[in-house]
Design a protein around this motif. Structure first.
Motif, PDB file in Angstrom:
ATOM      1  N   THR A   1      -7.010  -6.299  -0.273  1.00 32.94           N
ATOM      2  CA  THR A   1      -6.472  -7.168  -1.314  1.00 32.94           C
ATOM      3  C   THR A   1      -4.972  -6.976  -1.390  1.00 32.94           C
ATOM      4  OG1 THR A   1      -8.494  -7.118  -2.642  1.00 32.94           O
ATOM      5  CG2 THR A   1      -6.459  -7.750  -3.775  1.00 32.94           C
TER       6      THR A   1
ATOM      7  N   ALA B   1     -13.869 -18.190  -8.598  1.00 29.83           N
ATOM      8  CA  ALA B   1     -14.130 -16.887  -7.991  1.00 29.83           C
ATOM      9  C   ALA B   1     -14.554 -15.839  -9.019  1.00 29.83           C
ATOM     10  CB  ALA B   1     -12.888 -16.403  -7.244  1.00 29.83           C
TER      11      ALA B   1
ATOM     12  N   HIS C   1     -12.254  -4.373   3.461  1.00 28.52           N
ATOM     13  CA  HIS C   1     -11.693  -5.479   2.673  1.00 28.52           C
ATOM     14  C   HIS C   1     -10.299  -5.078   2.236  1.00 28.52           C
ATOM     15  CE1 HIS C   1     -11.108  -8.134  -0.904  1.00 28.52           C
ATOM     16  NE2 HIS C   1     -11.797  -8.988  -0.177  1.00 28.52           N
TER      17      HIS C   1
ATOM     18  N   LEU D   1      -7.965 -10.875   0.847  1.00 30.37           N
ATOM     19  CA  LEU D   1      -7.821 -11.641  -0.389  1.00 30.37           C
ATOM     20  C   LEU D   1      -6.375 -11.540  -0.839  1.00 30.37           C
ATOM     21  CD1 LEU D   1      -8.829 -13.168  -2.920  1.00 30.37           C
ATOM     22  CD2 LEU D   1      -9.339 -10.921  -3.937  1.00 30.37           C
TER      23      LEU D   1
ATOM     24  N   THR E   1     -14.533 -10.983  -1.648  1.00 26.26           N
ATOM     25  CA  THR E   1     -13.898 -12.299  -1.753  1.00 26.26           C
ATOM     26  C   THR E   1     -12.679 -12.375  -0.843  1.00 26.26           C
ATOM     27  OG1 THR E   1     -14.604 -12.428  -4.066  1.00 26.26           O
ATOM     28  CG2 THR E   1     -12.871 -13.948  -3.361  1.00 26.26           C
ATOM     29  N   VAL E   2     -12.538 -13.471  -0.139  1.00 27.96           N
ATOM     30  CA  VAL E   2     -11.377 -13.677   0.742  1.00 27.96           C
ATOM     31  C   VAL E   2     -10.726 -15.014   0.409  1.00 27.96           C
ATOM     32  CG1 VAL E   2     -12.323 -12.252   2.598  1.00 27.96           C
ATOM     33  CG2 VAL E   2     -12.792 -14.721   2.556  1.00 27.96           C
TER      34      VAL E   2
ATOM     35  N   ALA F   1     -13.556  -8.724  -7.307  1.00 25.48           N
ATOM     36  CA  ALA F   1     -13.435  -9.511  -6.081  1.00 25.48           C
ATOM     37  C   ALA F   1     -13.500  -8.618  -4.846  1.00 25.48           C
ATOM     38  CB  ALA F   1     -12.138 -10.309  -6.097  1.00 25.48           C
TER      39      ALA F   1
END
Length: 330
Positions: free
Chosen positions: A91, A276, A89, A142, A202-203, A197
């Protein structure tokens, strides 16, 4: 145990994100050019200049999360090339300064962004970084677009100017504020959101902004928190600009003030942020924490934003005789 790499985790926001990840039990590495006391205890610091060959050699590992805070395009690109395939992931901390227009109240993440022509411009460089990140890690990305970040330790002095100034008392020069707005995100709310997140995977794109509040309301709440019992002396936008008082930030400015044509900058939608899981704490809480920090750092210290006491006194003297000023006693 999750493995988190923060690119720039020795500065204000990055250090707070690192602390949140550590508190959740993550193994945290911060890659930064210089060593500072802001790297939280328990995090591993890797010192490297990201513009030099081999900068990422010590972190060529598989990561559950990479957090990128830089805005210079060459630095953002080098990280993506070295680490993009190694992160589950990613960010990217961007900014609401990417938007092309600031005259549209309640605009959301679908609003048009500027074209990245001048990469020395902060907003345009962030757009370039967003696009490069999307090209490399789109399905794991994200993009967090904060507005003005406020809280203890803020190096810009934009929000802190007002609690510090009202705590000192006396007549305070303020912009006329019938339609002015203020929209800030508390640094700790933002850090919590980024850390959480990332853990949730979370994206997408999120405007990480707080509640849009009337400038006058923020001043009134600041007066209450600081115990201010002086007068707020208002000057029009035209008068301030004619007397070389800047807006938003910087020397000889009234921070947070924005011309009426830029009302959209402080009224962006935070619906996606809240959906979110983002939290917006009461403004009084942020004011109180900032005030404590301002007192500790010194109310009379040199600042990066705001009016010097001598500048403010001179402006107040030129504005009008004391008995004819437009003023409010708090």
């Amino acid at each position: 145990m999750r493995k988190v790499l923060i690119l720039g985790g020795n500065r204000w926001l990055g250090a707070r994100v690192a602390a949140r990840c550590l508190a959740a039990g993550d193994e945290v590495t911060c890659l930064a050019r210089t060593e500072t006391p802001l790297v939280p205890a328990g995090a591993r610091l890797v010192q490297a200049d990201r513009r030099r060959p081999g900068a990422y050699d010590s972190v060529l590992d598989d990561w559950d999360e990479v957090v990128e805070l830089a805005w210079a395009t060459d630095v953002v690109d080098s990280a993506l090339q070295a680490l993009g395939d190694r992160a589950a992931h990613w960010t990217l901390v961007s900014t609401v300064s990417v938007y092309a227009r600031n005259d549209e109240p309640n605009a959301d993440e679908a609003a048009a962004v500027v074209e990245p022509v001048d990469l020395d411009d902060y907003g345009q460089a962030k757009v370039a970084g967003e696009r490069a990140s999307a090209d490399r890690v789109r399905d794991r990305l994200l993009i967090v677009r904060p507005g003005l970040i406020a809280g203890p330790g803020d190096p810009s002095d934009r929000f802190g100017y007002w609690p510090g100034r009202l705590r000192r008392g006396g007549d305070v020069l303020v912009p006329e504020a019938p339609s002015l707005r203020v929209q800030v995100i508390d640094v700790d709310d933002l850090a919590d959101f980024i850390a959480t997140a990332g853990r949730r995977g979370t994206v997408g794109v999120v405007n990480a902004v707080g509640a849009s509040l009337p400038f006058a309301h923020v001043l009134t709440r600041t007066a209450g928190v600081t115990g201010f019992d002086g007068r707020l002396v208002a000057a029009s936008e035209e008068w301030l600009l004619a007397h070389d008082v800047g807006y938003w930030m910087g020397e000889r400015s009234l921070p947070l003030w924005l011309p009426a044509t830029k009302v959209g900058f402080a009224t962006r939608s935070n619906a996606a942020y809240r959906a979110a899981g983002g939290v917006v704490r009461p403004i009084d809480d942020t004011i109180a924490r900032v005030l404590a920090d301002e007192v500790e750092r010194g109310l009379d210290r040199a600042r990066r934003s705001g009016l010097e006491p001598s500048e403010e006194r001179a402006l107040l003297a030129r504005l009008a005789p004391p008995n004819s000023r437009h003023s409010t006693r708090c």
